[in-house]
Design a protein around this motif. Structure first.
Motif, PDB file in Angstrom:
ATOM      1  N   ARG A  19       1.136  -1.183  -0.078  1.00 32.67           N
ATOM      2  CA  ARG A  19       0.088  -0.003   0.100  1.00 32.67           C
ATOM      3  C   ARG A  19       0.952   1.183   0.011  1.00 32.67           C
ATOM      4  O   ARG A  19       2.197   1.104  -0.107  1.00 32.67           O
ATOM      5  CB  ARG A  19      -0.978   0.061   1.281  1.00 32.67           C
ATOM      6  CG  ARG A  19      -0.131   0.280   2.670  1.00 32.67           C
ATOM      7  CD  ARG A  19      -1.185   0.213   3.771  1.00 32.67           C
ATOM      8  NE  ARG A  19      -0.511   0.965   4.887  1.00 32.67           N
ATOM      9  CZ  ARG A  19      -1.122   0.759   6.039  1.00 32.67           C
ATOM     10  NH1 ARG A  19      -2.207   0.418   6.444  1.00 32.67           N
ATOM     11  NH2 ARG A  19      -0.383   1.737   7.012  1.00 32.67           N
ATOM     12  N   ILE A  21       3.197   4.769  -0.540  1.00 32.77           N
ATOM     13  CA  ILE A  21       4.300   4.924  -1.247  1.00 32.77           C
ATOM     14  C   ILE A  21       4.939   3.790  -1.949  1.00 32.77           C
ATOM     15  O   ILE A  21       5.211   3.659  -3.047  1.00 32.77           O
ATOM     16  CB  ILE A  21       5.480   5.803  -0.558  1.00 32.77           C
ATOM     17  CG1 ILE A  21       4.860   7.032   0.342  1.00 32.77           C
ATOM     18  CG2 ILE A  21       6.527   5.990  -1.077  1.00 32.77           C
ATOM     19  CD1 ILE A  21       5.808   7.463   1.046  1.00 32.77           C
ATOM     20  N   GLU A  40       6.065  -8.155   1.351  1.00 34.15           N
ATOM     21  CA  GLU A  40       5.088  -7.258   2.147  1.00 34.15           C
ATOM     22  C   GLU A  40       4.675  -8.244   3.180  1.00 34.15           C
ATOM     23  O   GLU A  40       4.708  -9.443   3.016  1.00 34.15           O
ATOM     24  CB  GLU A  40       3.717  -6.810   1.330  1.00 34.15           C
ATOM     25  CG  GLU A  40       2.500  -6.511   1.894  1.00 34.15           C
ATOM     26  CD  GLU A  40       2.616  -5.364   2.916  1.00 34.15           C
ATOM     27  OE1 GLU A  40       3.108  -4.155   2.325  1.00 34.15           O
ATOM     28  OE2 GLU A  40       2.271  -5.433   4.065  1.00 34.15           O
ATOM     29  N   ASN A  93      11.478   0.294   1.821  1.00 31.45           N
ATOM     30  CA  ASN A  93      10.386   1.202   2.024  1.00 31.45           C
ATOM     31  C   ASN A  93       9.507   0.864   3.233  1.00 31.45           C
ATOM     32  O   ASN A  93       8.973   1.627   4.028  1.00 31.45           O
ATOM     33  CB  ASN A  93       9.522   1.228   0.661  1.00 31.45           C
ATOM     34  CG  ASN A  93       8.168   1.730   1.065  1.00 31.45           C
ATOM     35  OD1 ASN A  93       8.277   3.151   0.990  1.00 31.45           O
ATOM     36  ND2 ASN A  93       7.156   1.197   1.186  1.00 31.45           N
ATOM     37  N   TYR A 157      10.492   5.754  15.927  1.00 36.84           N
ATOM     38  CA  TYR A 157      10.495   5.707  14.444  1.00 36.84           C
ATOM     39  C   TYR A 157      11.772   6.825  14.078  1.00 36.84           C
ATOM     40  O   TYR A 157      12.436   6.352  13.038  1.00 36.84           O
ATOM     41  CB  TYR A 157       9.119   6.201  13.893  1.00 36.84           C
ATOM     42  CG  TYR A 157       9.092   6.343  12.557  1.00 36.84           C
ATOM     43  CD1 TYR A 157       8.856   5.468  11.467  1.00 36.84           C
ATOM     44  CD2 TYR A 157       8.981   7.924  12.107  1.00 36.84           C
ATOM     45  CE1 TYR A 157       8.648   6.017  10.340  1.00 36.84           C
ATOM     46  CE2 TYR A 157       8.969   8.320  10.761  1.00 36.84           C
ATOM     47  CZ  TYR A 157       8.733   7.172   9.888  1.00 36.84           C
ATOM     48  OH  TYR A 157       8.513   7.462   8.603  1.00 36.84           O
ATOM     49  N   LYS A 161      14.957   5.896  11.845  1.00 34.41           N
ATOM     50  CA  LYS A 161      15.253   6.235  10.330  1.00 34.41           C
ATOM     51  C   LYS A 161      16.428   7.111  10.454  1.00 34.41           C
ATOM     52  O   LYS A 161      17.207   7.070   9.347  1.00 34.41           O
ATOM     53  CB  LYS A 161      14.059   7.216  10.240  1.00 34.41           C
ATOM     54  CG  LYS A 161      12.610   6.552   9.752  1.00 34.41           C
ATOM     55  CD  LYS A 161      12.785   5.964   8.472  1.00 34.41           C
ATOM     56  CE  LYS A 161      11.643   5.261   7.836  1.00 34.41           C
ATOM     57  NZ  LYS A 161      11.564   4.716   6.753  1.00 34.41           N
ATOM     58  N   ILE A 190       3.273  12.672   3.816  1.00 33.89           N
ATOM     59  CA  ILE A 190       2.566  12.134   2.786  1.00 33.89           C
ATOM     60  C   ILE A 190       1.385  11.640   3.217  1.00 33.89           C
ATOM     61  O   ILE A 190       1.378  10.770   3.923  1.00 33.89           O
ATOM     62  CB  ILE A 190       3.473  10.943   1.977  1.00 33.89           C
ATOM     63  CG1 ILE A 190       4.923  11.455   1.730  1.00 33.89           C
ATOM     64  CG2 ILE A 190       2.799  10.716   0.735  1.00 33.89           C
ATOM     65  CD1 ILE A 190       5.115  12.747   1.026  1.00 33.89           C
ATOM     66  N   THR A 192      -1.122   9.099   3.535  1.00 37.23           N
ATOM     67  CA  THR A 192      -1.222   7.582   3.189  1.00 37.23           C
ATOM     68  C   THR A 192      -1.958   7.084   4.483  1.00 37.23           C
ATOM     69  O   THR A 192      -2.123   7.657   5.403  1.00 37.23           O
ATOM     70  CB  THR A 192       0.136   6.900   3.032  1.00 37.23           C
ATOM     71  OG1 THR A 192       0.900   6.812   4.536  1.00 37.23           O
ATOM     72  CG2 THR A 192       1.038   7.354   2.176  1.00 37.23           C
ATOM     73  N   TRP A 195      -1.109   7.320   8.122  1.00 35.40           N
ATOM     74  CA  TRP A 195      -1.719   8.328   9.053  1.00 35.40           C
ATOM     75  C   TRP A 195      -3.115   8.045   9.612  1.00 35.40           C
ATOM     76  O   TRP A 195      -3.628   8.789  10.311  1.00 35.40           O
ATOM     77  CB  TRP A 195      -1.590   9.693   8.386  1.00 35.40           C
ATOM     78  CG  TRP A 195      -0.427  10.323   8.098  1.00 35.40           C
ATOM     79  CD1 TRP A 195       0.541   9.728   7.170  1.00 35.40           C
ATOM     80  CD2 TRP A 195       0.322  11.449   8.857  1.00 35.40           C
ATOM     81  NE1 TRP A 195       1.689  10.663   7.393  1.00 35.40           N
ATOM     82  CE2 TRP A 195       1.446  11.642   8.154  1.00 35.40           C
ATOM     83  CE3 TRP A 195      -0.189  12.206   9.589  1.00 35.40           C
ATOM     84  CZ2 TRP A 195       2.140  12.599   8.746  1.00 35.40           C
ATOM     85  CZ3 TRP A 195       0.358  13.015  10.310  1.00 35.40           C
ATOM     86  CH2 TRP A 195       1.700  13.457   9.972  1.00 35.40           C
TER      87      TRP A 195
HETATM   88  N1  LIG Z   1       3.491   8.692   4.937  1.00 30.09           N
HETATM   89  C1  LIG Z   1       4.483   9.729   5.376  1.00 30.09           C
HETATM   90  O1  LIG Z   1       4.050  10.875   5.797  1.00 30.09           O
HETATM   91  C2  LIG Z   1       6.023   9.443   5.237  1.00 30.09           C
HETATM   92  C3  LIG Z   1       6.666  10.514   5.709  1.00 30.09           C
HETATM   93  C4  LIG Z   1       8.201  10.534   5.647  1.00 30.09           C
HETATM   94  C5  LIG Z   1       8.528   9.042   5.102  1.00 30.09           C
HETATM   95  N2  LIG Z   1       7.882   8.024   4.834  1.00 30.09           N
HETATM   96  C6  LIG Z   1       8.262   6.703   4.600  1.00 30.09           C
HETATM   97  O2  LIG Z   1       7.787   6.434   3.398  1.00 30.09           O
HETATM   98  C7  LIG Z   1       7.750   4.916   3.325  1.00 30.09           C
HETATM   99  C8  LIG Z   1       6.359   4.414   3.084  1.00 30.09           C
HETATM  100  O3  LIG Z   1       5.235   4.971   3.893  1.00 30.09           O
HETATM  101  P1  LIG Z   1       3.778   5.060   3.803  1.00 30.09           P
HETATM  102  O4  LIG Z   1       3.170   6.134   4.282  1.00 30.09           O
HETATM  103  O5  LIG Z   1       3.515   4.377   2.425  1.00 30.09           O
HETATM  104  O6  LIG Z   1       3.543   3.587   4.944  1.00 30.09           O
HETATM  105  P2  LIG Z   1       2.440   2.594   4.972  1.00 30.09           P
HETATM  106  O7  LIG Z   1       2.478   2.298   6.462  1.00 30.09           O
HETATM  107  O8  LIG Z   1       1.215   2.847   4.084  1.00 30.09           O
HETATM  108  O9  LIG Z   1       3.058   1.311   4.298  1.00 30.09           O
HETATM  109  C9  LIG Z   1       4.204   0.648   4.821  1.00 30.09           C
HETATM  110  C10 LIG Z   1       4.077  -0.778   4.335  1.00 30.09           C
HETATM  111  O10 LIG Z   1       4.825  -1.675   4.804  1.00 30.09           O
HETATM  112  C11 LIG Z   1       4.280  -2.960   5.260  1.00 30.09           C
HETATM  113  N3  LIG Z   1       5.258  -3.461   6.589  1.00 30.09           N
HETATM  114  C12 LIG Z   1       5.215  -3.304   7.676  1.00 30.09           C
HETATM  115  N4  LIG Z   1       5.897  -3.789   8.584  1.00 30.09           N
HETATM  116  C13 LIG Z   1       6.388  -4.678   7.733  1.00 30.09           C
HETATM  117  C14 LIG Z   1       7.211  -6.048   8.061  1.00 30.09           C
HETATM  118  N5  LIG Z   1       7.858  -6.244   8.947  1.00 30.09           N
HETATM  119  N6  LIG Z   1       7.547  -6.655   6.755  1.00 30.09           N
HETATM  120  C15 LIG Z   1       7.304  -6.272   5.634  1.00 30.09           C
HETATM  121  N7  LIG Z   1       6.334  -5.269   5.427  1.00 30.09           N
HETATM  122  C16 LIG Z   1       5.848  -4.460   6.546  1.00 30.09           C
HETATM  123  C17 LIG Z   1       2.761  -2.480   5.906  1.00 30.09           C
HETATM  124  O11 LIG Z   1       2.236  -3.795   5.707  1.00 30.09           O
HETATM  125  C18 LIG Z   1       2.673  -1.520   4.730  1.00 30.09           C
HETATM  126  O12 LIG Z   1       1.937  -2.160   3.545  1.00 30.09           O
HETATM  127  C19 LIG Z   1       8.107   4.442   5.010  1.00 30.09           C
HETATM  128  O13 LIG Z   1       9.727   4.015   4.880  1.00 30.09           O
HETATM  129  C20 LIG Z   1       7.925   5.745   5.442  1.00 30.09           C
HETATM  130  O14 LIG Z   1       8.937   5.847   6.734  1.00 30.09           O
HETATM  131  C21 LIG Z   1       6.427   8.162   4.964  1.00 30.09           C
END
Ligand SMILES: NC(=O)c1ccc[n+]([C@@H]2O[C@H](COP(=O)([O-])OP(=O)(O)OC[C@H]3O[C@@H](n4cnc5c(N)ncnc54)[C@H](O)[C@@H]3O)[C@@H](O)[C@H]2O)c1
Length: 265
Positions: A19, A21, A40, A93, A157, A161, A190, A192, A195
């Motif tokens: 899901r 990003i 995933e 990711n 977190y 990071k 972002i 998603t 949040w």
């Molecule tokens: N959304 C934001 O505001 C934001 C901001 C800065 C950085 N990021 C980074 O971008 C990336 C994606 O973020 P997002 O918002 O799409 O997150 P998200 O939570 O929507 O997606 C993360 C995915 O990782 C999977 N996951 C979790 N634990 C796992 C594991 N142990 N093994 C395999 N998969 C696993 C989840 O099931 C999920 O599908 C992350 O690295 C996040 O730190 C996001």
């Protein structure tokens, strides 16, 4: 406009691709000609992402994996190499995010956050690097965050990071001579599903965050994916070790402050 086929023939592995990003990067990579391996934890998200890509005509396969589990990573990354022949690109990711403050953070939560968000990327890199070194070519994108650059909450977190940002420098410098590039992408907010809990608590959260973003909005998965896809391609072949911020201007300053300082607020 049809995207260029600048990832044609490349095998791209994306963790947390079910899901958000990661899923957007997976779709974009496939549209640019890549073969895509989606890694995933949650079966339902994995299946729905793989089905979406396959329906788009993309050569995509799913690998149900907990990235914090070394034997699962080793088994499934070996399977990806067997299924597709090699791994050209890895996008680290996947993460977990818990917005607890330091004093409310249990040791269990601290360890779990580091195990998935930091150690999982280390394990994925360890499983991928030998093939890249053998072929003298490879690209690894580590997903960082603005939280690693400035205190914006989500304490465990942010620490995990910050480790990711350091890991990029280690890989880029140590294995650059082997033809491996490693880059950190640093997103701001972002919108998603990550949040959702905060949106449930505060439905106006993205509106309220707007004043901090000079470009007047929070980001979308596409904003981040476009940058990642460029960095994965050979168009960026002299880029390594760097951090690319994609944050609508957030880290450039304290947007709500300057008008107060100037007295025009
Ligand atoms: N959304 C934001 O505001 C934001 C901001 C800065 C950085 N990021 C980074 O971008 C990336 C994606 O973020 P997002 O918002 O799409 O997150 P998200 O939570 O929507 O997606 C993360 C995915 O990782 C999977 N996951 C979790 N634990 C796992 C594991 N142990 N093994 C395999 N998969 C696993 C989840 O099931 C999920 O599908 C992350 O690295 C996040 O730190 C996001």
């Amino acid at each position: 406009m049809k995207p260029e086929q600048d990832l044609a023939g490349k095998v791209v592995v994306i963790t947390g691709a079910g899901r958000g990003i990661g899923r957007q990067i997976a779709k974009g990579a496939g549209e640019r000609g890549a073969m895509v391996a989606l890694v995933e934890l949650i079966r339902e998200n994995l299946d729905s992402a793989v089905n979406e890509l396959v329906a788009m005509g993309i050569d995509a396969r799913g690998y149900l994996t907990d990235i914090s589990n070394e034997s699962e990573i080793n088994k499934n990354f070996a399977l990806i190499e067997k299924d597709f022949g090699q791994i050209d690109c890895l996008v680290n990711n996947a993460m977990i995010h818990d917005p607890e403050d330091l004093l409310a953070t249990s040791l269990e939560l601290w360890n779990r956050t580091l195990a998935v968000t930091l150690t999982g990327s280390f394990l994925a890199i360890k499983a991928t690097l030998p093939g890249m070194i053998r072929r003298k070519k490879g690209c690894i994108i580590n997903m960082g965050t603005v939280n690693a650059k400035a205190m914006i909450g989500s304490d465990s977190y942010s620490v995990a990071k910050a480790g990711i940002h350091a890991l990029t420098r280690t890989v880029a410098v140590r294995y650059g001579g082997d033809g491996v590039r490693c880059i950190t992408v640093v997103p701001g907010t972002i919108a998603t599903d990550a949040w959702q809990e905060r949106v449930d608590r505060n439905p106006q959260i993205f509106e309220k965050l707007k004043p901090w973003y000079p470009l007047g909005r929070v980001g979308t998965p596409t904003d981040v994916a476009e940058l990642v896809l460029f960095l994965l391609s050979d168009r960026s072949q002299w880029i390594s070790g760097s951090e690319f911020v994609v944050d609508g201007g957030l880290l450039a300053g304290y947007a709500p402050m300057f008008k107060m300082v100037e007295g025009s607020d």
